[in-house]
Structures are given as structure tokens and as C-alpha cells.
Scaffold this motif. Structure first.
Motif, PDB file in Angstrom:
ATOM      1  N   ASP A   1       0.768  -1.155  -0.189  1.00 19.69           N
ATOM      2  CA  ASP A   1      -0.011   0.090   0.026  1.00 19.69           C
ATOM      3  C   ASP A   1       0.650   1.286  -0.013  1.00 19.69           C
ATOM      4  OD1 ASP A   1       1.005  -0.519   2.448  1.00 19.69           O
ATOM      5  OD2 ASP A   1      -1.062   0.075   3.582  1.00 19.69           O
TER       6      ASP A   1
ATOM      7  N   ARG B   1       1.015   5.040  -2.408  1.00 21.91           N
ATOM      8  CA  ARG B   1       1.250   6.276  -1.992  1.00 21.91           C
ATOM      9  C   ARG B   1       2.483   7.107  -2.535  1.00 21.91           C
ATOM     10  NH1 ARG B   1       0.611   5.076   4.362  1.00 21.91           N
ATOM     11  NH2 ARG B   1       0.003   3.113   3.569  1.00 21.91           N
TER      12      ARG B   1
ATOM     13  N   GLY C   1      -3.872   3.895  -1.701  1.00 25.91           N
ATOM     14  CA  GLY C   1      -3.106   3.680  -0.727  1.00 25.91           C
ATOM     15  C   GLY C   1      -3.093   3.381   0.660  1.00 25.91           C
TER      16      GLY C   1
END
Length: 76
Positions: A2, A6, A42
């Protein structure tokens, strides 16, 4: 995994800001939209398999669109 979305959000934001500074408004808007999508993804805490499928779907869509645009829409 995740965190990588980002990171992708950060880089698309950087590209969007540079294109905005260069006067390429449609490109900047596309990259700002991608930034929002990547940052939202994210923070969704999906499984690693889902993140990989989303990433490969994004890559196929973006490279397919780029190839279509550069082959059929751009003048030589």
C-alpha cells in the motif's frame, strides 16, 4: 504494497505540478486525478494480490492509451 501506491501518488503529484508550471493544463489535470486515485488506494488496506492486479490493470490501460494516442492521433 500500500505504501507503493502512496509513492506513486507522490510522483504523479510531482509530474502534475511540473506540467502545471509548464502550461500543460490537460496533462496536469490527468496527473492530479491519478494522484488522488493512488493516494486513496494507498490507504484502503487491500490485499497484496489486489494491489498487484490494480497496478497491472493500470499499466495495461496507460500503455495501451499511450500507444493508441501516439500511433493514431499524433501527426508526424
Amino acid at each position: 504494497m500500500d505504501r507503493m501506491f502512496r509513492v506513486l501518488g507522490f510522483w504523479t503529484l510531482a509530474i502534475g505540478l511540473m506540467s502545471l508550471a509548464g502550461g500543460m493544463i490537460p496533462m496536469a489535470l490527468i496527473f492530479f486525478f491519478q494522484t488522488a486515485v493512488f493516494v486513496i488506494l494507498g490507504y484502503m488496506r487491500l490485499s497484496e494480490r489486489t494491489y498487484m492486479l490494480l497496478f497491472w490493470g493500470y499499466m495495461i490501460l496507460s500503455f495501451g492509451g499511450f500507444t493508441y494516442w501516439s500511433f493514431f492521433k499524433m501527426s508526424v
